[in-house]
Design a protein around this motif. Structure first.
Motif, short mmCIF file in Angstrom:
data_model
loop_
_atom_site.label_atom_id
_atom_site.label_comp_id
_atom_site.label_asym_id
_atom_site.label_seq_id
_atom_site.Cartn_x
_atom_site.Cartn_y
_atom_site.Cartn_z
N LYS A 21 53.51 -6.98 -26.34
CA LYS A 21 52.82 -7.40 -27.58
C LYS A 21 52.80 -8.89 -27.60
CE LYS A 21 52.63 -3.21 -28.79
NZ LYS A 21 51.51 -2.36 -28.69
N VAL A 54 46.21 -13.02 -21.12
CA VAL A 54 45.84 -12.23 -22.43
C VAL A 54 45.24 -10.92 -21.95
CG1 VAL A 54 44.60 -11.97 -24.42
CG2 VAL A 54 45.94 -14.14 -23.92
N ASN A 55 44.07 -10.97 -21.13
CA ASN A 55 43.23 -9.90 -20.61
C ASN A 55 43.91 -8.84 -19.80
OD1 ASN A 55 41.11 -10.91 -22.17
ND2 ASN A 55 40.18 -11.98 -20.40
N LYS A 113 46.27 -7.00 -22.21
CA LYS A 113 45.46 -6.06 -22.88
C LYS A 113 44.95 -4.71 -22.07
CE LYS A 113 43.49 -9.03 -26.40
NZ LYS A 113 42.21 -9.52 -26.94
N PRO A 168 50.30 -1.99 -22.42
CA PRO A 168 50.20 -1.59 -23.84
C PRO A 168 51.44 -2.00 -24.64
CG PRO A 168 49.95 0.48 -22.68
CD PRO A 168 49.98 -0.59 -21.77
#
Length: 358
Positions: free
Chosen positions: A230, A219-220, A223, A227
């Motif tokens: 999703k 997840v990190n 992020k 970008p």
């Protein structure tokens, strides 16, 4: 065998509280039993140093020196050997013990924390010299580890790190850097999707550092670097092929825009592959799949064009466990975390590297 007399090893463990911690099973199907019996893939190697200046020594831990030749090694396995990872892991411990002239006594907790506590107590009662533990969970083994400490039996943990006190409750953790695995999985998925995707994340069982690390790393990394990727859903599939299939089927109905899946492990990823096919889509092209482990079934799926990448998590700890123990009993200070090297299977190398899968 031990070179000095030890105290009585009888200890009483309270199972009631542990039972209340009821865990989601990590067991998976995997057509794995036959694979492990002939497993001859590469063995786990340390990426980080085995020793550290402030590490744990047998004198600091307060345990007697043991000659590995003739020693009795208790191995507490967490999950059934029907899972390919666990079968390969158990085999590697047995093989390394045999090569060292030691005897391995193996128990299996079948994904149940109370049973693992009971198993470890039984190994203590059998007067093992050393314990190697693949924890069911990161929390909850304290009564068993305290009993081992009282009996002056050192504990090496593999694959999952416990939350207990190093150089009291255990000597060291041997395993992967799970956050890095998640980061690498994000990079692999980005490469396969041109850094643009709607991703479903299949999480592992709650309450252990493997699930947390692989989730947070992925997840990190998304992020920070991607970008246009999703994350549209995150749901637990408990490292199970059946649950991976059911959860993915539900998510594809709820979020028809999903065109990529990141799975905690290969088994849940293979379940996702089946669900994608049942939905009338092509896994590997309509919906990309990346997971972590390195099972033969998942790597073969890459070869077949139905899967897109696997970050390896090598289960063959045996030789590294015994090298760590050798240095421990040579009086060297052992590092708290001994991180192993993990490879990667891609569409470019899967066919050539299939023999390394487990």
């Amino acid at each position: 065998m031990r070179t000095s007399k030890q105290n009585s090893r009888t200890a009483t463990l309270a199972l009631g509280m542990a039972f209340a911690l009821g865990l989601a099973g990590c067991t998976n199907s995997g057509e794995a039993g036959s694979t492990a019996s002939t497993d001859s893939g590469k063995k786990a190697q340390a990426q980080s140093q085995i020793t550290a200046a402030n590490g744990c020594t047998y004198s600091k831990l307060g345990v007697p020196k043991v000659d590995l030749k003739g020693a009795k090694i208790g191995f507490s396995q967490s999950e059934p050997d029907s899972a390919a990872f666990r079968a390969a892991e158990t085999k590697s411990i047995k093989d390394a013990a045999k090569a060292a002239g030691a005897t391995a006594v193996v128990t299996n907790a079948n994904s149940e924390l109370p049973k693992q506590i009971s198993d470890i107590q039984e190994l203590i009662n059998q007067k093992v010299d050393i314990l190697v533990v693949a924890p069911v969970n990161s929390d909850g083994l304290t009564p068993a580890l305290e009993a081992a400490h009282k009996a002056k039996i050192p504990v090496i943990t593999i694959d999952r790190k416990v939350t207990d006190t190093v150089c009291k409750d255990y000597v060291a953790f041997l395993g992967s850097d799970f956050k890095v695995q998640g980061q690498r999985a994000a990079d692999a998925l980005a490469k396969q999707t041109d850094s643009k995707a709607n991703v479903a994340v299949l999480l592992g069982p709650s309450g252990n550092n493997v699930t947390d690390g692989r989730r947070d790393g992925f997840v990190n990394q998304v992020k920070a670097k991607y970008p246009n990727i999703k994350i549209v859903a995150q749901q637990t599939a408990n490292a199970s092929r059946d649950e991976g299939q059911k959860v993915t089927a539900q998510l594809l109905q709820t979020h028809p825009e999903i065109n990529a899946v990141y799975a905690f492990n290969d088994e849940s990823g293979l379940g996702a592959m089946a669900a994608i096919q049942e939905a009338g889509k092509k896994p590997g092209s309509d919906v990309k799949i990346v997971s972590i482990d390195g099972t033969r079934n998942a790597v073969q799926a890459i070869v077949n064009g139905k899967y897109n990448g696997v970050i390896e998590s090598n289960p063959r700890f045996g030789d590294l466990v015994f090298e760590t123990l050798k240095q421990f009993y040579d009086g060297k200070a052992i590092a708290e975390n001994i991180i192993i090297k993990d490879g990667e299977y891609t569409p470019a190398n899967a066919k050539a590297q299939l023999g390394q899968a487990f």
